[in-house]
Design a protein around this motif. Sequence first.
Motif, mmCIF file in Angstrom:
data_model
loop_
_atom_site.group_PDB
_atom_site.id
_atom_site.type_symbol
_atom_site.label_atom_id
_atom_site.label_comp_id
_atom_site.label_asym_id
_atom_site.label_seq_id
_atom_site.Cartn_x
_atom_site.Cartn_y
_atom_site.Cartn_z
ATOM 1 N N VAL A 31 -17.487 -0.311 -23.619
ATOM 2 C CA VAL A 31 -16.866 -0.355 -22.290
ATOM 3 C C VAL A 31 -17.942 -0.520 -21.219
ATOM 4 C CG1 VAL A 31 -15.577 0.970 -20.568
ATOM 5 C CG2 VAL A 31 -14.838 0.982 -22.952
ATOM 6 N N ALA A 32 -19.035 0.233 -21.353
ATOM 7 C CA ALA A 32 -20.134 0.129 -20.397
ATOM 8 C C ALA A 32 -20.758 -1.254 -20.427
ATOM 9 C CB ALA A 32 -21.197 1.189 -20.697
ATOM 10 N N LEU A 33 -20.799 -1.876 -21.609
ATOM 11 C CA LEU A 33 -21.340 -3.229 -21.716
ATOM 12 C C LEU A 33 -20.488 -4.208 -20.923
ATOM 13 C CD1 LEU A 33 -23.413 -5.138 -23.051
ATOM 14 C CD2 LEU A 33 -21.835 -5.359 -24.974
ATOM 15 N N VAL A 34 -19.161 -4.108 -21.058
ATOM 16 C CA VAL A 34 -18.259 -5.002 -20.326
ATOM 17 C C VAL A 34 -18.329 -4.733 -18.821
ATOM 18 C CG1 VAL A 34 -15.851 -5.702 -19.989
ATOM 19 C CG2 VAL A 34 -16.712 -5.247 -22.295
ATOM 20 N N VAL A 35 -18.180 -3.455 -18.433
ATOM 21 C CA VAL A 35 -18.207 -3.107 -17.006
ATOM 22 C C VAL A 35 -19.570 -3.428 -16.405
ATOM 23 C CG1 VAL A 35 -18.031 -1.225 -15.332
ATOM 24 C CG2 VAL A 35 -16.457 -1.317 -17.264
ATOM 25 N N GLY A 36 -20.634 -3.053 -17.119
ATOM 26 C CA GLY A 36 -21.984 -3.270 -16.604
ATOM 27 C C GLY A 36 -22.333 -4.730 -16.459
ATOM 28 N N LEU B 234 -6.842 -11.112 -6.464
ATOM 29 C CA LEU B 234 -5.699 -10.779 -7.321
ATOM 30 C C LEU B 234 -5.518 -11.823 -8.424
ATOM 31 C CD1 LEU B 234 -3.173 -9.588 -4.590
ATOM 32 C CD2 LEU B 234 -4.371 -8.161 -6.254
ATOM 33 N N ILE B 235 -5.659 -13.102 -8.057
ATOM 34 C CA ILE B 235 -5.516 -14.165 -9.052
ATOM 35 C C ILE B 235 -6.655 -14.106 -10.063
ATOM 36 C CG2 ILE B 235 -5.548 -16.663 -9.405
ATOM 37 C CD1 ILE B 235 -4.181 -16.945 -6.684
ATOM 38 N N THR B 236 -7.878 -13.911 -9.567
ATOM 39 C CA THR B 236 -9.038 -13.861 -10.454
ATOM 40 C C THR B 236 -8.959 -12.679 -11.408
ATOM 41 O OG1 THR B 236 -10.413 -14.908 -8.755
ATOM 42 C CG2 THR B 236 -11.564 -13.779 -10.537
ATOM 43 N N ILE B 237 -8.570 -11.532 -10.902
ATOM 44 C CA ILE B 237 -8.435 -10.347 -11.759
ATOM 45 C C ILE B 237 -7.315 -10.562 -12.774
ATOM 46 C CG2 ILE B 237 -7.787 -7.907 -11.774
ATOM 47 C CD1 ILE B 237 -9.198 -7.723 -8.998
ATOM 48 N N GLY B 238 -6.202 -11.173 -12.323
ATOM 49 C CA GLY B 238 -5.125 -11.488 -13.247
ATOM 50 C C GLY B 238 -5.586 -12.437 -14.346
ATOM 51 N N GLY B 239 -6.347 -13.469 -13.952
ATOM 52 C CA GLY B 239 -6.886 -14.400 -14.936
ATOM 53 C C GLY B 239 -7.845 -13.719 -15.886
ATOM 54 N N ALA B 240 -8.674 -12.829 -15.349
ATOM 55 C CA ALA B 240 -9.632 -12.107 -16.194
ATOM 56 C C ALA B 240 -8.918 -11.197 -17.184
ATOM 57 C CB ALA B 240 -10.582 -11.281 -15.318
ATOM 58 N N GLU C 137 -13.012 -4.008 -35.136
ATOM 59 C CA GLU C 137 -11.620 -4.455 -35.017
ATOM 60 C C GLU C 137 -10.806 -3.527 -34.114
ATOM 61 O OE1 GLU C 137 -11.891 -1.332 -37.934
ATOM 62 O OE2 GLU C 137 -12.996 -3.216 -37.750
ATOM 63 N N ARG C 138 -11.281 -2.313 -33.908
ATOM 64 C CA ARG C 138 -10.603 -1.348 -33.040
ATOM 65 C C ARG C 138 -11.288 -1.231 -31.679
ATOM 66 N NH1 ARG C 138 -11.818 3.956 -31.869
ATOM 67 N NH2 ARG C 138 -10.079 5.358 -31.326
ATOM 68 N N ASN C 139 -12.608 -1.050 -31.687
ATOM 69 C CA ASN C 139 -13.324 -0.744 -30.451
ATOM 70 C C ASN C 139 -13.518 -1.948 -29.535
ATOM 71 O OD1 ASN C 139 -13.612 2.008 -30.913
ATOM 72 N ND2 ASN C 139 -15.514 1.758 -32.074
ATOM 73 N N ILE C 140 -13.729 -3.143 -30.106
ATOM 74 C CA ILE C 140 -13.951 -4.316 -29.252
ATOM 75 C C ILE C 140 -12.701 -4.660 -28.432
ATOM 76 C CG2 ILE C 140 -14.424 -6.799 -29.245
ATOM 77 C CD1 ILE C 140 -16.377 -6.349 -31.513
ATOM 78 N N PRO C 141 -11.509 -4.741 -29.032
ATOM 79 C CA PRO C 141 -10.334 -5.023 -28.200
ATOM 80 C C PRO C 141 -10.099 -3.980 -27.107
ATOM 81 C CG PRO C 141 -9.835 -5.373 -30.516
ATOM 82 C CD PRO C 141 -11.171 -4.716 -30.471
ATOM 83 N N ARG C 142 -10.248 -2.706 -27.465
ATOM 84 C CA ARG C 142 -10.034 -1.648 -26.463
ATOM 85 C C ARG C 142 -11.063 -1.728 -25.340
ATOM 86 N NH1 ARG C 142 -8.417 3.920 -29.751
ATOM 87 N NH2 ARG C 142 -6.559 3.081 -30.808
ATOM 88 N N ALA C 143 -12.324 -1.922 -25.712
ATOM 89 C CA ALA C 143 -13.386 -1.984 -24.701
ATOM 90 C C ALA C 143 -13.199 -3.202 -23.797
ATOM 91 C CB ALA C 143 -14.752 -2.027 -25.377
ATOM 92 N N THR C 144 -12.783 -4.320 -24.368
ATOM 93 C CA THR C 144 -12.595 -5.540 -23.584
ATOM 94 C C THR C 144 -11.505 -5.354 -22.535
ATOM 95 O OG1 THR C 144 -13.317 -6.924 -25.447
ATOM 96 C CG2 THR C 144 -12.002 -7.989 -23.732
ATOM 97 N N LEU C 145 -10.379 -4.798 -22.945
ATOM 98 C CA LEU C 145 -9.268 -4.598 -22.006
ATOM 99 C C LEU C 145 -9.589 -3.524 -20.975
ATOM 100 C CD1 LEU C 145 -6.302 -4.828 -24.534
ATOM 101 C CD2 LEU C 145 -6.793 -6.427 -22.678
ATOM 102 N N LEU C 146 -10.109 -2.383 -21.440
ATOM 103 C CA LEU C 146 -10.397 -1.281 -20.522
ATOM 104 C C LEU C 146 -11.525 -1.650 -19.567
ATOM 105 C CD1 LEU C 146 -9.922 1.612 -19.622
ATOM 106 C CD2 LEU C 146 -11.449 2.394 -21.454
ATOM 107 N N GLY C 147 -12.576 -2.259 -20.083
ATOM 108 C CA GLY C 147 -13.708 -2.632 -19.235
ATOM 109 C C GLY C 147 -13.329 -3.638 -18.169
ATOM 110 N N VAL D 267 -11.205 -1.868 -15.452
ATOM 111 C CA VAL D 267 -12.039 -1.031 -14.575
ATOM 112 C C VAL D 267 -12.825 -1.896 -13.603
ATOM 113 C CG1 VAL D 267 -14.032 0.511 -14.515
ATOM 114 C CG2 VAL D 267 -12.214 0.899 -16.187
ATOM 115 N N ALA D 268 -13.469 -2.956 -14.120
ATOM 116 C CA ALA D 268 -14.267 -3.822 -13.255
ATOM 117 C C ALA D 268 -13.397 -4.506 -12.203
ATOM 118 C CB ALA D 268 -15.001 -4.868 -14.094
ATOM 119 N N GLY D 269 -12.234 -4.994 -12.613
ATOM 120 C CA GLY D 269 -11.331 -5.637 -11.669
ATOM 121 C C GLY D 269 -10.855 -4.688 -10.592
ATOM 122 N N PHE D 270 -10.517 -3.469 -10.975
ATOM 123 C CA PHE D 270 -10.068 -2.465 -10.004
ATOM 124 C C PHE D 270 -11.169 -2.150 -8.995
ATOM 125 C CE2 PHE D 270 -9.721 2.029 -8.740
ATOM 126 C CZ PHE D 270 -8.463 2.012 -8.143
#
Length: 439
Positions: A15-20, A46-52, A222-232, A235-238
Amino acid sequence: MTKPTAKPLGLWMCVALVVGNMIGSGVFMLPASLAPYGWNAVIAWLITIGGALCLALVFARLAHAFPRPGGPFVYTEEAFGRPAGFMVAWSYWISVWVANAAIAIASVSYASVFFPALAKTPGLAALVTVAVLWAVTAINCVGARAAGWTQLLTTILKLMPLAAVAALAGLILLRKGPAAIAPFEPSALSGGGVTAAAALTLWALLGVESATIPAEQVDRPERNIPRATLLGTAVAGFVYLIVSAGVLLLTPVSVLKGSNAPLVDFVAYHGGGDLRLVLAAFAAISALGALNGWVLLQGEMPAAMAREGVFPAWFGKTSANGTPVRAHLVSSGLVTVLVLMNYAKSMADAFTFMALLATASCLFAYLSSALAVLKLGREGRMPLSPSLTVVAILAAVYSVWTFYGAGWSVTFWGVALMVAGAPIYLLMRRARRRGAETS
């Protein structure tokens, strides 16, 4: 039976890798660039965050179906064959080390607030930039876990001043109410304004794919990468939306336009005092954190390509702790050459040139990955629900739209970088054939 050893990067490091990687230097400077666009910029965010977020879901589903290191290379190859995968991976790898040159320059640029000689002495900024780059490379060569802890720490530090700016924006709204917000004028909105603003926000949200590249270093990928990608990405978009929109809508354009430190000027305008030095320090830390994360990727990508047989095997050799040191050394060597070639330019001009070059190449990886979901799902090689189909189509449309918004020059550079990899691919294919014939 021996219990498998846990890999160095867990969920929160991913998550830190994605956000950072997504929150680097851009958040501290974008309000100045976006100020003339007003509410157009808010809609663009809003559009960019939605696209991301659509792209994040695309990468999350692909990572779950194909948890192999290499990210866009793997997904494009699975869907469209090895030549297409190589071309996307080649241009993406170039974009990563070019982006590292831009981010390293940005970190030294912020440091010039404390050391004015960096901006005044010819060549000094370039030498310090190179030194910073190799210090971060050394951290990554120690191992992915050292890089992961560095990323986690710098991500926490960089979020502190942004949280303070967001809190100040909230206090202003509580104290002054809606009157503090710039008036919403529908007549000022335009498709061209939104598109132009979105082209600026694109650089800020590059990195949504970050956790997919070093899959070999990730625990339970297979578990951590999808979760980190979505959560990161969320967080960054917010963070970008709250901070950038808050600063844009609560500060006169005359204060922000042309500002060298828009967050500082926002705080000062609302009576918070001059925190230029404090925010400059955190901005430098933010850029260094992003550099650390992108350096990790610049080594992992060519190493993954080498293991797949489309890059010389030399790049895939790892140290005792599993780090692709050779790939790191070559990538950082290329960054060094690029920085020194541009030392005569101002730091701002060099940063702009390299950011443009890096942005160009990522777009192809995003578009090919979105299309890969549709093709692989149709072929039954991964689950494809109606909702995922819609998301993948939106991600593809968003990628094409950002090509248009970024301009023809960006598209030209992206195509040029992809074509430049064709001779390398042909040479490697010939070498593989010769090896097969002699074996």
